[in-house]
Design a protein around this motif. Structure first.
Motif, PDB file in Angstrom:
ATOM      1  N   ILE A   2       8.323   8.803   3.464  1.00 12.91           N
ATOM      2  CA  ILE A   2       6.883   8.996   3.321  1.00 12.91           C
ATOM      3  C   ILE A   2       6.194   7.646   3.236  1.00 12.91           C
ATOM      4  N   ARG A   3       5.253   7.441   4.130  1.00  7.92           N
ATOM      5  CA  ARG A   3       4.648   6.117   4.196  1.00  7.92           C
ATOM      6  C   ARG A   3       3.520   5.931   3.183  1.00  7.92           C
ATOM      7  N   ILE A   4       3.544   4.754   2.576  1.00  6.82           N
ATOM      8  CA  ILE A   4       2.479   4.356   1.662  1.00  6.82           C
ATOM      9  C   ILE A   4       1.614   3.368   2.427  1.00  6.82           C
ATOM     10  N   PRO A   5       0.337   3.531   2.478  1.00  5.04           N
ATOM     11  CA  PRO A   5      -0.469   4.589   1.873  1.00  5.04           C
ATOM     12  C   PRO A   5      -0.822   5.692   2.858  1.00  5.04           C
ATOM     13  N   ALA A   6      -0.310   5.617   4.105  1.00  2.00           N
ATOM     14  CA  ALA A   6      -0.722   6.596   5.121  1.00  2.00           C
ATOM     15  C   ALA A   6      -0.586   8.025   4.618  1.00  2.00           C
ATOM     16  N   GLU A   7       0.556   8.323   4.005  1.00  4.05           N
ATOM     17  CA  GLU A   7       0.755   9.697   3.576  1.00  4.05           C
ATOM     18  C   GLU A   7       0.485   9.910   2.094  1.00  4.05           C
ATOM     19  N   ILE A   8       0.706   8.877   1.342  1.00  7.42           N
ATOM     20  CA  ILE A   8       0.372   8.998  -0.077  1.00  7.42           C
ATOM     21  C   ILE A   8      -0.049   7.623  -0.606  1.00  7.42           C
ATOM     22  N   SER A   9      -1.104   7.630  -1.385  1.00 13.20           N
ATOM     23  CA  SER A   9      -1.550   6.380  -2.006  1.00 13.20           C
ATOM     24  C   SER A   9      -0.881   6.246  -3.366  1.00 13.20           C
ATOM     25  N   VAL A  10      -0.551   5.028  -3.705  1.00 14.72           N
ATOM     26  CA  VAL A  10       0.177   4.821  -4.962  1.00 14.72           C
ATOM     27  C   VAL A  10      -0.426   3.675  -5.777  1.00 14.72           C
ATOM     28  N   ILE A  11      -0.554   3.896  -7.063  1.00 14.29           N
ATOM     29  CA  ILE A  11      -0.868   2.792  -7.967  1.00 14.29           C
ATOM     30  C   ILE A  11       0.246   2.733  -9.002  1.00 14.29           C
ATOM     31  N   GLY A  12       0.791   1.552  -9.140  1.00 13.28           N
ATOM     32  CA  GLY A  12       1.901   1.366 -10.067  1.00 13.28           C
ATOM     33  C   GLY A  12       1.429   0.801 -11.393  1.00 13.28           C
ATOM     34  N   PHE A  13       2.394   0.441 -12.223  1.00 16.14           N
ATOM     35  CA  PHE A  13       2.042  -0.035 -13.556  1.00 16.14           C
ATOM     36  C   PHE A  13       2.926  -1.201 -13.966  1.00 16.14           C
ATOM     37  N   ASP A  14       2.325  -2.115 -14.620  1.00 13.06           N
ATOM     38  CA  ASP A  14       3.036  -3.138 -15.396  1.00 13.06           C
ATOM     39  C   ASP A  14       3.587  -4.375 -14.709  1.00 13.06           C
ATOM     40  N   ASN A  15       4.170  -4.214 -13.539  1.00 11.84           N
ATOM     41  CA  ASN A  15       4.929  -5.362 -13.062  1.00 11.84           C
ATOM     42  C   ASN A  15       4.383  -5.999 -11.800  1.00 11.84           C
ATOM     43  N   LEU A  16       3.864  -7.181 -11.981  1.00 12.67           N
ATOM     44  CA  LEU A  16       3.215  -7.877 -10.899  1.00 12.67           C
ATOM     45  C   LEU A  16       4.205  -8.292  -9.824  1.00 12.67           C
ATOM     46  N   THR A  17       5.379  -8.738 -10.232  1.00  8.98           N
ATOM     47  CA  THR A  17       6.390  -9.165  -9.266  1.00  8.98           C
ATOM     48  C   THR A  17       6.684  -8.038  -8.295  1.00  8.98           C
ATOM     49  N   LYS A  51       6.259  -3.500   0.175  1.00 11.45           N
ATOM     50  CA  LYS A  51       5.327  -3.540   1.277  1.00 11.45           C
ATOM     51  C   LYS A  51       4.925  -2.127   1.601  1.00 11.45           C
ATOM     52  N   PRO A  52       3.694  -1.752   1.764  1.00 11.02           N
ATOM     53  CA  PRO A  52       2.550  -2.643   1.633  1.00 11.02           C
ATOM     54  C   PRO A  52       2.385  -3.055   0.182  1.00 11.02           C
ATOM     55  N   ARG A  53       1.787  -4.180  -0.059  1.00 14.87           N
ATOM     56  CA  ARG A  53       1.647  -4.648  -1.431  1.00 14.87           C
ATOM     57  C   ARG A  53       1.036  -3.562  -2.303  1.00 14.87           C
ATOM     58  N   LEU A  54       1.650  -3.369  -3.409  1.00 13.60           N
ATOM     59  CA  LEU A  54       1.270  -2.274  -4.290  1.00 13.60           C
ATOM     60  C   LEU A  54       0.014  -2.612  -5.091  1.00 13.60           C
ATOM     61  N   THR A  55      -0.907  -1.663  -5.130  1.00 13.11           N
ATOM     62  CA  THR A  55      -2.003  -1.789  -6.081  1.00 13.11           C
ATOM     63  C   THR A  55      -1.421  -1.428  -7.438  1.00 13.11           C
ATOM     64  N   ILE A  56      -1.798  -2.202  -8.427  1.00 18.26           N
ATOM     65  CA  ILE A  56      -1.059  -2.048  -9.672  1.00 18.26           C
ATOM     66  C   ILE A  56      -1.948  -2.279 -10.893  1.00 18.26           C
ATOM     67  N   LEU A 113      -6.735  -4.150 -12.833  1.00 13.75           N
ATOM     68  CA  LEU A 113      -6.294  -3.547 -11.591  1.00 13.75           C
ATOM     69  C   LEU A 113      -6.137  -4.659 -10.571  1.00 13.75           C
ATOM     70  N   VAL A 114      -4.930  -4.798 -10.063  1.00 13.14           N
ATOM     71  CA  VAL A 114      -4.706  -5.794  -9.023  1.00 13.14           C
ATOM     72  C   VAL A 114      -4.516  -5.041  -7.715  1.00 13.14           C
ATOM     73  N   ARG A 115      -5.462  -5.276  -6.811  1.00 11.56           N
ATOM     74  CA  ARG A 115      -5.444  -4.488  -5.581  1.00 11.56           C
ATOM     75  C   ARG A 115      -4.450  -4.994  -4.556  1.00 11.56           C
ATOM     76  N   GLY A 116      -3.683  -4.058  -4.015  1.00 12.29           N
ATOM     77  CA  GLY A 116      -2.820  -4.369  -2.891  1.00 12.29           C
ATOM     78  C   GLY A 116      -3.294  -3.547  -1.711  1.00 12.29           C
ATOM     79  N   GLU A 117      -2.363  -2.978  -1.000  1.00 12.27           N
ATOM     80  CA  GLU A 117      -2.769  -2.129   0.128  1.00 12.27           C
ATOM     81  C   GLU A 117      -2.112  -0.768   0.042  1.00 12.27           C
ATOM     82  N   SER A 118      -1.920  -0.305  -1.157  1.00 11.84           N
ATOM     83  CA  SER A 118      -1.216   0.960  -1.281  1.00 11.84           C
ATOM     84  C   SER A 118      -2.163   2.137  -1.552  1.00 11.84           C
ATOM     85  N   VAL A 119      -3.463   1.850  -1.468  1.00 14.49           N
ATOM     86  CA  VAL A 119      -4.429   2.944  -1.624  1.00 14.49           C
ATOM     87  C   VAL A 119      -5.228   3.085  -0.337  1.00 14.49           C
TER      88      VAL A 119
END
Lengths: 335, 335
Positions: free
Chosen positions: B261-276, B282-287, B324-330
């Motif tokens: 399942i492709r992020i974010p094409a099929e599902i958008s994801v926001i993670g938590f806690d870990n910047l690394t 990839k794609p860079r996670l919004t976190i 909120l650190v924006r990536g490309e996962s939304v």
DNA sequence: CTGTTAGCGCCTTCAT
DNA sequence: ATGAAGGCGCTAACAG
């Protein structure tokens, strides 16, 4: 201001030595026991650890010195050691030297200054001269992961070369010839050992060594991620990949997943260290598992033994073996 | 047997009190200073911490009590706290209570018995009665992550509800309506807060709440993995997923990757806690990033302040905000 | 079984 | 600037 034996004495009329005996498992008349019990309760008495330590010369505290707290392997070992030692009344003072030899030495002295009864350490500095300091102060040291060059002391080690060989053999047995390793920097003892074991195993299995398949990277998720991508970018990528620690394994999986490369159809993978991970990933990862709990148990036991009887035999070295836990991440190649 | 002031006295002919002054920054003639220096060197003298503690009533040791060592968030905080406190001469005695209230209380008493000068804790037990013990003994306590119901003391907290809201708003602003959360068990304070923040945010953004999108799971990689698969198995899976901590995020990513399942094409994801992690994936996670270092710094500072001057004002509570650190996962949905 | 006594190593008045 | 003496709270002989 907290209460002391004197306060108990005032309340019970007993002498200090009787009270001391009570607290140290001596024989005290039942009647008096109860009197002391009551006083303790009333006064909310708590033993003063300084005074006790001053006589006994024991803090019931063990120093734990590691190269880096941000590593699953290390924290997992620490968690277990803490557990076991606490059951025996010992606390652990933890120091992280951030992969820095100077800090390692300072932290070591720091621990000694905190009157620890012993030190358990995963040494980083190859020479490990700082360990001598403990000897001078008569503080026992237990090493984890590697023996110190110049200082003989109790240790728990894992056959790292053997662990790597095990993985290579698994690949070789399944017909793989192009095997890569994603390993940490050579300055880390375990990484060097695993890399060496890997190379030897290639020889033993009559496989050619491809320099470009020996990737040295940071022991982090990013390290594993980038290393994997470097391997994938080769004209002739490997058919098999050994990841030399947990974080690297994680990074490799993420990279492979992202590139849409199927495990094991397109690349076979053997991970390291973490059993949970192996169960989570699909297909279940074949993994080299270090016996974390055993490592911790043995280290704790070596230390407790030392502390228990002043003069034990000589040095005790426990060597443990890693295990290969098979999943479905290694493809059998037809030949 | 290590040397004492008496040995220095023998070597220098100076009195004990002069030697004591020397070690405590008093005025000592230069000539004598040097004599003592030499003696210290020759004798390999080290201050006896017990004797010193007996008078000063300070061990220069802080207890750190956490619910679980096998958590990146906790160990990362510990690493930073250790760092900072050590710079100030303090060691940390670490205890892990394994998410168990009974053990938490015992570990707390254990720390007190080790004569710690203060305790920094990420409390687990909701009532936190054990904290009272510290008050009776005059040992300052600094809380991390949550305030204790019955016991007012210094604390560093993060606006968890706000953090969750931030994430929901990000999804909502991008047109998402079917938003899921993968959260830890409700008995964990931060998880409860994030879940509540999540629900409130749905309201604020005029979004419908779907019970099946509120997934409670273990705070582990497996937890995140299984929770994600549960969501994917729904007739109508969410278009957006918030993962409420690091381990859960990791598990979710592995699960999504595996399912192709492709992020974010099929599902958008926001993670938590870990910047690394966010940078690796990839794609860079919004976190949603918690200010780990700041949390540790503030906790250490609150403690050091308390220890520095006996009577500080009242309770100090530091509330920090997550970012909120924006990536490309939304993905931006068209509407 | 209990009490007396003398420290453990350092710090701290109080004199000098 | 230095020294002498007592004590921090507990333990460990040694008597009784």
């Amino acid at each position: 201001m907290s209460s002391t034996y004197k306060d108990i004495q005032r309340m019970t009329g007993l002498s200090l030595s009787t009270i001391s005996k009570y607290f140290n498992g001596g024989n005290v008349k039942d009647e008096n026991r109860r009197a002391i019990d009551r006083a303790v309760e009333k006064l909310d008495f708590h033993m003063n650890g300084f005074a006790r330590g001053l006589k006994s010369r024991r803090s019931k505290t063990i120093g734990v010195l590691i190269p880096e707290l941000n590593s699953t392997f290390n924290t997992s070992i620490i968690a277990d050691i803490e557990d076991i030692l606490r059951m025996h009344g010992y606390g652990i003072i933890v120091c992280d030297c951030h992969l820095n030899e100077q800090m390692e030495k300072e932290a070591f002295e720091f621990l000694l200054s905190k009157m620890v009864d012993g030190i358990i350490t995963i040494p980083f500095d190859k020479t490990s001269e700082h360990l001598q300091l403990a000897k001078m102060r008569n503080v026992p040291v237990v090493l984890i992961d590697r023996l110190a060059a110049g200082y003989k002391t109790d240790a728990v080690i894992v056959d790292n070369a053997g662990a790597a060989e095990m993985a290579v053999k698994e690949f070789a047995d399944n017909g793989h010839k192009n095997i890569a390793i994603l390993c940490g920097p050579n300055r880390i003892y375990t990484m060097e050992a695993r890399m060496n074991g890997f190379k030897e195993a290639l020889l033993k299995n009559h496989l050619e060594m491809h320099d470009e398949y020996l990737v040295s990277t940071e022991m982090t998720i990013s390290g594993g991620y980038e290393g994997t991508n470097r391997l994938l970018a080769l004209k002739k990528p490997p058919t098999a990949l050994l990841c030399a620690n947990y974080e690297i394994t994680l990074g490799a999986i993420i990279a492979l997943n992202e590139s849409g490369i199927r495990i094991p159809a397109e690349i076979s993978v053997i991970g390291f260290d973490n059993l949970t991970l192996s169960r989570v990933v699909k297909p279940r990862l074949t993994i080299v598992v270090q016996p974390m709990r055993e490592i911790a148990e043995n280290a704790a036991k070596l230390m407790l033994d030392r502390l228990g009887s002043e003069s034990l035999p000589g040095i005790r070295i426990v060597e443990l073996n890693a295990n290969l836990v098979r999943g479905e991440s290694v493809l059998k190649l037809k030949d």
